[in-house]
Each structure stands twice: as C-alpha cells, then as structure tokens.
Design a protein around this motif. Structure first.
Motif, short mmCIF file in Angstrom:
data_model
loop_
_atom_site.label_atom_id
_atom_site.label_comp_id
_atom_site.label_asym_id
_atom_site.label_seq_id
_atom_site.Cartn_x
_atom_site.Cartn_y
_atom_site.Cartn_z
N ASN A 1 0.79 -1.23 0.00
CA ASN A 1 0.00 0.00 0.00
C ASN A 1 0.82 1.28 0.00
OD1 ASN A 1 -2.40 -1.51 0.16
ND2 ASN A 1 -2.13 -1.72 2.37
N LYS B 1 2.16 2.58 2.55
CA LYS B 1 2.03 3.23 3.86
C LYS B 1 1.84 2.16 4.92
CE LYS B 1 -2.80 4.04 2.88
NZ LYS B 1 -3.81 4.99 2.58
N PRO C 1 -0.25 1.28 8.33
CA PRO C 1 -1.30 1.70 9.26
C PRO C 1 -0.72 1.88 10.67
CG PRO C 1 -2.01 -0.19 7.96
CD PRO C 1 -0.54 0.01 7.69
N HIS D 1 -11.82 4.45 11.42
CA HIS D 1 -11.74 4.02 10.02
C HIS D 1 -13.08 3.48 9.53
CE1 HIS D 1 -7.56 4.73 9.40
NE2 HIS D 1 -7.17 3.90 10.35
N TRP E 1 -15.62 6.85 9.82
CA TRP E 1 -15.18 7.99 9.03
C TRP E 1 -14.04 7.55 8.11
CZ3 TRP E 1 -15.44 8.43 14.48
CH2 TRP E 1 -16.59 9.05 14.93
N PRO E 2 -14.34 6.76 7.08
CA PRO E 2 -13.27 6.28 6.19
C PRO E 2 -12.62 7.44 5.43
CG PRO E 2 -15.41 5.71 5.30
CD PRO E 2 -15.66 6.32 6.65
N TYR E 3 -11.38 7.19 5.02
CA TYR E 3 -10.66 8.19 4.24
C TYR E 3 -11.33 8.37 2.89
CZ TYR E 3 -6.81 7.63 7.51
OH TYR E 3 -6.03 7.59 8.63
N LYS E 4 -11.34 9.60 2.44
CA LYS E 4 -11.82 9.89 1.10
C LYS E 4 -10.60 10.01 0.20
CE LYS E 4 -15.95 12.30 2.68
NZ LYS E 4 -15.86 11.78 4.02
N PRO E 5 -10.66 9.46 -1.02
CA PRO E 5 -9.50 9.59 -1.90
C PRO E 5 -9.18 11.04 -2.19
CG PRO E 5 -11.24 8.28 -2.92
CD PRO E 5 -11.75 8.75 -1.60
N LEU E 6 -7.88 11.37 -2.20
CA LEU E 6 -7.46 12.73 -2.51
C LEU E 6 -7.58 12.95 -4.01
CD1 LEU E 6 -4.27 12.92 -0.30
CD2 LEU E 6 -6.50 13.90 0.19
#
Length: 137
Positions: A73, A75, A77, A126, A129-134
């Motif tokens: 990935n 990154k 976690p 997570h 409030w999941p991450y939104k793609p940049l």
C-alpha cells in the motif's frame, strides 16, 4: 504546499530515495527473518517453548506484516506499531515479572490498556469515518 525545487532535481531525489527505501526494506526483512530463525533455533536448542518466545515471535510477525503493508500500500497503518508495542509490553512484563515492582506492573498494564483502547478508537474511526481519496488537483 508544493515544492519550490526544480522538477528534475525532485525527480532524481525521489528516485534515489525510493531505491534507498527499497534496500532498507529488504534489509529489515532479512534482519527480521534472521532474528526469527535465531529464536526458533533457541527454542529447538532448549527443547522448551516459553510464553516470552511466543510473544517475541508475534513481534517478528507484526514487523513482517508491517513491511508487507508498506510494500503493498505504500504506507503503514498506525495500528501495526501499536500492536508491536503491546506485544513488547506483554513480553517485558512476562520476562521481568520477578524483578518488577508491583507499581511498575500496574503502569505497564495501564500503558498496554491505553494502546489497546487507542487501537479500538482508530479502528472505529476508520469504520465510521473512512478516508476519502485525494483528488489530483
């Protein structure tokens, strides 16, 4: 904030940095596998498996999982280092149970509990409030 460095320099720097990163990942992987093999050899030599040995093997496993996550990935976690810290605290308490003062065991237990609670909070964050793609703007 965007970089003010020339694009050619940035490209060369990032290329060199990615090679260094790859070499370090390979070295960390080899070192972890070597340490794990050494621990297995120690267990075989002693003909006994202790709880501390198992906890140490879990630490090695978490390091390998962290490396895998980084390779796949790009990154890591934050919960992986937390898992390693919890295992390290458990191993420390197990190894030093006779030498540790009661208050030290309580504080180490509180530290492990805080780390475990933080992991639950991170996982819940997570989920809710999941991450939104940049965007590539």
């Amino acid at each position: 904030m965007p970089s003010h460095l020339p694009k050619k320099f940035s490209h060369i720097f990032l290329k060199i940095f990615s090679y260094i990163e790859a070499v370090l990942l390979v070295l960390i992987t080899i070192a972890t596998i070597f340490a794990m093999a050494n621990d297995f050899f120690h267990v075989y030599e002693e003909q006994t498996v202790k709880l501390t040995d198992i906890l140490l093997m879990f630490i090695y496993l978490e390091v390998l999982a962290m490396i895998q996550q980084f390779v796949v990935n790009g990154k890591i976690p934050v919960r992986y280092p937390i898992y390693i810290a919890i295992m390290a605290i458990a191993r420390y308490v197990t190894l030093g149970m006779k030498e540790l003062q009661s208050v030290d065991v309580v504080w180490l237990s509180v530290a492990a509990l805080v780390l475990a609670i933080s992991t639950v909070i991170i996982r819940a964050g997570h989920f809710y409030w999941p991450y939104k793609p940049l965007s590539d703007d």
